[in-house]
Design a protein around this motif. Sequence first.
Motif, PDB file in Angstrom:
ATOM      1  N   ILE A   1      16.328  49.290 -14.145  1.00 57.36           N
ATOM      2  CA  ILE A   1      16.334  50.328 -15.171  1.00 57.36           C
ATOM      3  C   ILE A   1      14.918  50.862 -15.379  1.00 57.36           C
ATOM      4  CG2 ILE A   1      16.853  50.827 -17.584  1.00 57.36           C
ATOM      5  CD1 ILE A   1      18.957  48.640 -17.485  1.00 57.36           C
ATOM      6  N   PHE A   2      13.937  49.958 -15.408  1.00 54.57           N
ATOM      7  CA  PHE A   2      12.545  50.396 -15.567  1.00 54.57           C
ATOM      8  C   PHE A   2      12.114  51.268 -14.395  1.00 54.57           C
ATOM      9  CE2 PHE A   2      11.971  46.153 -17.940  1.00 54.57           C
ATOM     10  CZ  PHE A   2      12.441  46.741 -19.112  1.00 54.57           C
ATOM     11  N   ALA A   3      12.551  50.910 -13.186  1.00 50.70           N
ATOM     12  CA  ALA A   3      12.193  51.699 -12.007  1.00 50.70           C
ATOM     13  C   ALA A   3      12.794  53.098 -12.085  1.00 50.70           C
ATOM     14  CB  ALA A   3      12.665  50.981 -10.746  1.00 50.70           C
ATOM     15  N   ALA A   4      14.048  53.184 -12.543  1.00 51.77           N
ATOM     16  CA  ALA A   4      14.689  54.496 -12.677  1.00 51.77           C
ATOM     17  C   ALA A   4      13.962  55.361 -13.703  1.00 51.77           C
ATOM     18  CB  ALA A   4      16.157  54.306 -13.068  1.00 51.77           C
ATOM     19  N   ARG A   5      13.545  54.741 -14.815  1.00 52.63           N
ATOM     20  CA  ARG A   5      12.805  55.496 -15.830  1.00 52.63           C
ATOM     21  C   ARG A   5      11.455  55.971 -15.289  1.00 52.63           C
ATOM     22  NH1 ARG A   5      14.660  54.368 -21.064  1.00 52.63           N
ATOM     23  NH2 ARG A   5      16.942  54.306 -20.965  1.00 52.63           N
ATOM     24  N   ASP A   6      10.800  55.089 -14.528  1.00 53.36           N
ATOM     25  CA  ASP A   6       9.505  55.474 -13.965  1.00 53.36           C
ATOM     26  C   ASP A   6       9.629  56.633 -12.980  1.00 53.36           C
ATOM     27  OD1 ASP A   6       8.259  53.531 -15.425  1.00 53.36           O
ATOM     28  OD2 ASP A   6       8.267  52.030 -13.810  1.00 53.36           O
ATOM     29  N   LEU A   7      10.778  56.720 -12.338  1.00 53.12           N
ATOM     30  CA  LEU A   7      11.000  57.808 -11.375  1.00 53.12           C
ATOM     31  C   LEU A   7      11.489  59.090 -12.041  1.00 53.12           C
ATOM     32  CD1 LEU A   7      12.636  55.765  -8.475  1.00 53.12           C
ATOM     33  CD2 LEU A   7      10.344  56.755  -8.533  1.00 53.12           C
ATOM     34  N   GLY A   8      11.562  59.071 -13.379  1.00 54.28           N
ATOM     35  CA  GLY A   8      11.899  60.283 -14.118  1.00 54.28           C
ATOM     36  C   GLY A   8      13.361  60.457 -14.460  1.00 54.28           C
ATOM     37  N   ALA A   9      14.180  59.439 -14.242  1.00 50.11           N
ATOM     38  CA  ALA A   9      15.605  59.550 -14.561  1.00 50.11           C
ATOM     39  C   ALA A   9      15.808  59.498 -16.075  1.00 50.11           C
ATOM     40  CB  ALA A   9      16.387  58.428 -13.891  1.00 50.11           C
ATOM     41  N   SER A  10      16.707  60.333 -16.567  1.00 48.88           N
ATOM     42  CA  SER A  10      17.026  60.317 -17.997  1.00 48.88           C
ATOM     43  C   SER A  10      17.892  59.103 -18.321  1.00 48.88           C
ATOM     44  CB  SER A  10      17.761  61.602 -18.378  1.00 48.88           C
ATOM     45  OG  SER A  10      19.006  61.692 -17.679  1.00 48.88           O
ATOM     46  N   SER A  11      18.138  58.887 -19.612  1.00 50.09           N
ATOM     47  CA  SER A  11      18.964  57.745 -20.031  1.00 50.09           C
ATOM     48  C   SER A  11      20.376  57.868 -19.482  1.00 50.09           C
ATOM     49  CB  SER A  11      18.994  57.657 -21.561  1.00 50.09           C
ATOM     50  OG  SER A  11      17.700  57.459 -22.077  1.00 50.09           O
ATOM     51  N   TRP A  12      20.938  59.078 -19.519  1.00 50.57           N
ATOM     52  CA  TRP A  12      22.294  59.284 -19.018  1.00 50.57           C
ATOM     53  C   TRP A  12      22.361  59.094 -17.503  1.00 50.57           C
ATOM     54  CZ3 TRP A  12      27.155  59.035 -19.506  1.00 50.57           C
ATOM     55  CH2 TRP A  12      28.023  59.740 -18.676  1.00 50.57           C
ATOM     56  N   THR A  13      21.362  59.617 -16.794  1.00 44.58           N
ATOM     57  CA  THR A  13      21.327  59.450 -15.343  1.00 44.58           C
ATOM     58  C   THR A  13      21.160  57.987 -14.957  1.00 44.58           C
ATOM     59  OG1 THR A  13      20.343  61.655 -15.109  1.00 44.58           O
ATOM     60  CG2 THR A  13      20.158  60.153 -13.228  1.00 44.58           C
ATOM     61  N   THR A  14      20.338  57.276 -15.703  1.00 41.26           N
ATOM     62  CA  THR A  14      20.148  55.847 -15.433  1.00 41.26           C
ATOM     63  C   THR A  14      21.446  55.076 -15.635  1.00 41.26           C
ATOM     64  OG1 THR A  14      17.849  55.997 -16.173  1.00 41.26           O
ATOM     65  CG2 THR A  14      18.825  53.797 -16.076  1.00 41.26           C
ATOM     66  N   PHE A  15      22.144  55.425 -16.697  1.00 43.60           N
ATOM     67  CA  PHE A  15      23.420  54.756 -16.946  1.00 43.60           C
ATOM     68  C   PHE A  15      24.442  55.105 -15.876  1.00 43.60           C
ATOM     69  CE2 PHE A  15      27.733  55.079 -18.713  1.00 43.60           C
ATOM     70  CZ  PHE A  15      27.949  53.755 -19.072  1.00 43.60           C
ATOM     71  N   ARG A  16      24.513  56.395 -15.516  1.00 42.57           N
ATOM     72  CA  ARG A  16      25.533  56.869 -14.569  1.00 42.57           C
ATOM     73  C   ARG A  16      25.268  56.399 -13.152  1.00 42.57           C
ATOM     74  NH1 ARG A  16      25.825  61.597 -11.612  1.00 42.57           N
ATOM     75  NH2 ARG A  16      23.917  62.326 -12.634  1.00 42.57           N
ATOM     76  N   ARG A  17      23.991  56.325 -12.744  1.00 40.64           N
ATOM     77  CA  ARG A  17      23.664  56.012 -11.355  1.00 40.64           C
ATOM     78  C   ARG A  17      23.266  54.555 -11.143  1.00 40.64           C
ATOM     79  NH1 ARG A  17      22.523  60.678  -8.434  1.00 40.64           N
ATOM     80  NH2 ARG A  17      22.547  59.247  -6.647  1.00 40.64           N
ATOM     81  N   ILE A  18      22.858  53.854 -12.200  1.00 40.27           N
ATOM     82  CA  ILE A  18      22.362  52.480 -12.044  1.00 40.27           C
ATOM     83  C   ILE A  18      23.230  51.478 -12.802  1.00 40.27           C
ATOM     84  CG2 ILE A  18      20.398  50.929 -12.335  1.00 40.27           C
ATOM     85  CD1 ILE A  18      19.892  53.140 -10.299  1.00 40.27           C
ATOM     86  N   VAL A  19      23.304  51.645 -14.135  1.00 36.78           N
ATOM     87  CA  VAL A  19      23.933  50.623 -14.982  1.00 36.78           C
ATOM     88  C   VAL A  19      25.424  50.511 -14.714  1.00 36.78           C
ATOM     89  CG1 VAL A  19      24.372  49.882 -17.358  1.00 36.78           C
ATOM     90  CG2 VAL A  19      22.176  50.914 -16.766  1.00 36.78           C
ATOM     91  N   PHE A  20      26.133  51.605 -14.822  1.00 37.11           N
ATOM     92  CA  PHE A  20      27.590  51.545 -14.683  1.00 37.11           C
ATOM     93  C   PHE A  20      28.035  51.104 -13.289  1.00 37.11           C
ATOM     94  CE2 PHE A  20      31.871  53.291 -14.114  1.00 37.11           C
ATOM     95  CZ  PHE A  20      32.502  52.749 -15.235  1.00 37.11           C
ATOM     96  N   PRO A  21      27.481  51.645 -12.189  1.00 36.51           N
ATOM     97  CA  PRO A  21      27.919  51.165 -10.862  1.00 36.51           C
ATOM     98  C   PRO A  21      27.671  49.681 -10.645  1.00 36.51           C
ATOM     99  CG  PRO A  21      26.729  53.240 -10.653  1.00 36.51           C
ATOM    100  CD  PRO A  21      26.550  52.797 -12.060  1.00 36.51           C
ATOM    101  N   LEU A  22      26.579  49.136 -11.204  1.00 37.64           N
ATOM    102  CA  LEU A  22      26.275  47.730 -11.002  1.00 37.64           C
ATOM    103  C   LEU A  22      27.091  46.809 -11.911  1.00 37.64           C
ATOM    104  CD1 LEU A  22      22.388  47.837 -10.550  1.00 37.64           C
ATOM    105  CD2 LEU A  22      24.148  47.543  -8.797  1.00 37.64           C
ATOM    106  N   THR A  23      27.763  47.383 -12.905  1.00 36.54           N
ATOM    107  CA  THR A  23      28.604  46.575 -13.799  1.00 36.54           C
ATOM    108  C   THR A  23      30.083  46.915 -13.647  1.00 36.54           C
ATOM    109  OG1 THR A  23      28.274  48.192 -15.599  1.00 36.54           O
ATOM    110  CG2 THR A  23      26.769  46.311 -15.510  1.00 36.54           C
ATOM    111  N   ILE A  24      30.429  47.626 -12.567  1.00 43.29           N
ATOM    112  CA  ILE A  24      31.811  48.064 -12.381  1.00 43.29           C
ATOM    113  C   ILE A  24      32.759  46.881 -12.169  1.00 43.29           C
ATOM    114  CG2 ILE A  24      31.600  48.336  -9.888  1.00 43.29           C
ATOM    115  CD1 ILE A  24      33.552  50.621 -12.315  1.00 43.29           C
ATOM    116  N   ASP A  25      32.256  45.781 -11.606  1.00 48.43           N
ATOM    117  CA  ASP A  25      33.114  44.611 -11.416  1.00 48.43           C
ATOM    118  C   ASP A  25      33.555  44.033 -12.762  1.00 48.43           C
ATOM    119  OD1 ASP A  25      33.024  44.785  -8.693  1.00 48.43           O
ATOM    120  OD2 ASP A  25      31.403  43.331  -8.437  1.00 48.43           O
ATOM    121  N   GLY A  26      32.649  44.023 -13.746  1.00 44.85           N
ATOM    122  CA  GLY A  26      33.022  43.571 -15.079  1.00 44.85           C
ATOM    123  C   GLY A  26      34.041  44.488 -15.724  1.00 44.85           C
TER     124      GLY A  26
END
Length: 269
Positions: free
Chosen positions: A170-195
């Motif tokens: 998440i920190f890496a995505a923020r450092d690369l300029g991703a917004s909170s929504w983009t971070t959630f959509r591209r990083i957080v949600f795909p990595l927690t889809i199994d849950g």
Amino acid sequence: MTMQSKNRTALIPYVVWIALFVIAPIALVLYYSMLDLSGNFTLANYQNFFSPVYLKMTFTSFWYAFLITFFTLLFAYPTAYLLTRTKHKQLWLMLIIIPSWINLLLKTYAFIGIFGLYGPINAFIEVFGFNPQQILFTDFSFIFVSVYIFIPFMIIPIFNSLDKLNPSLIFAARDLGASSWTTFRRIVFPLTIDGVKSGIQVTFIPALSLFMITRLIAGNQVITLGTAIEQQFLVSQNWGMGSTIAVFLIVFMVLTMLVTGQKKKGGRV
């Protein structure tokens, strides 16, 4: 005795357990589904299931199960996300889980009192000069109570997936300029889809076969496959038709597990 033979011997109790309490009951249900009221072999029960009445009931069951799962996920994911960021997250998680230890029938009767004409909700409405409303025996009350009951089971797998998520991503995505929504959509949600998939399984599958909440909270306004099975076994005494509905319900549950199953993909080093 070799190690392989020891492993096979250790599997015997599990094989016996599965045979007695999984395979045998399903086989018994299949057997009764092919019997009519007189105990004669027939396939008429399967033919009757594809009549407009039962097809409509099946659609209704899937629709309500979808709504219950959707609203449960809608409230469970943000709750699990906030829990992982609290200081005493395990304590808060335990407080959410504790209500699930209470007997389901007791919780259902509690909501009958809450939603009743003389319950606290209508008492609050009367303070503002409105007449009491019949909240019980409505789609709203049925979905609300079902979501309340299933939400701990949806939160737990999502919480575990979020808790295991590496925060450096998440920190890496923020450092690369991703917004909170983009971070959630591209990083957080795909990595927690199994849950999320696990939560959908433990919510959607039981929601397909609800009958007690359907009877007590929704009355006769909502008829699902679960209530149809109850009626065939306890009221009509048509065990053949009740077993036939149960067979299709088992098929639907297996299909749901296959669709929402976790697929492990191999990688190349």
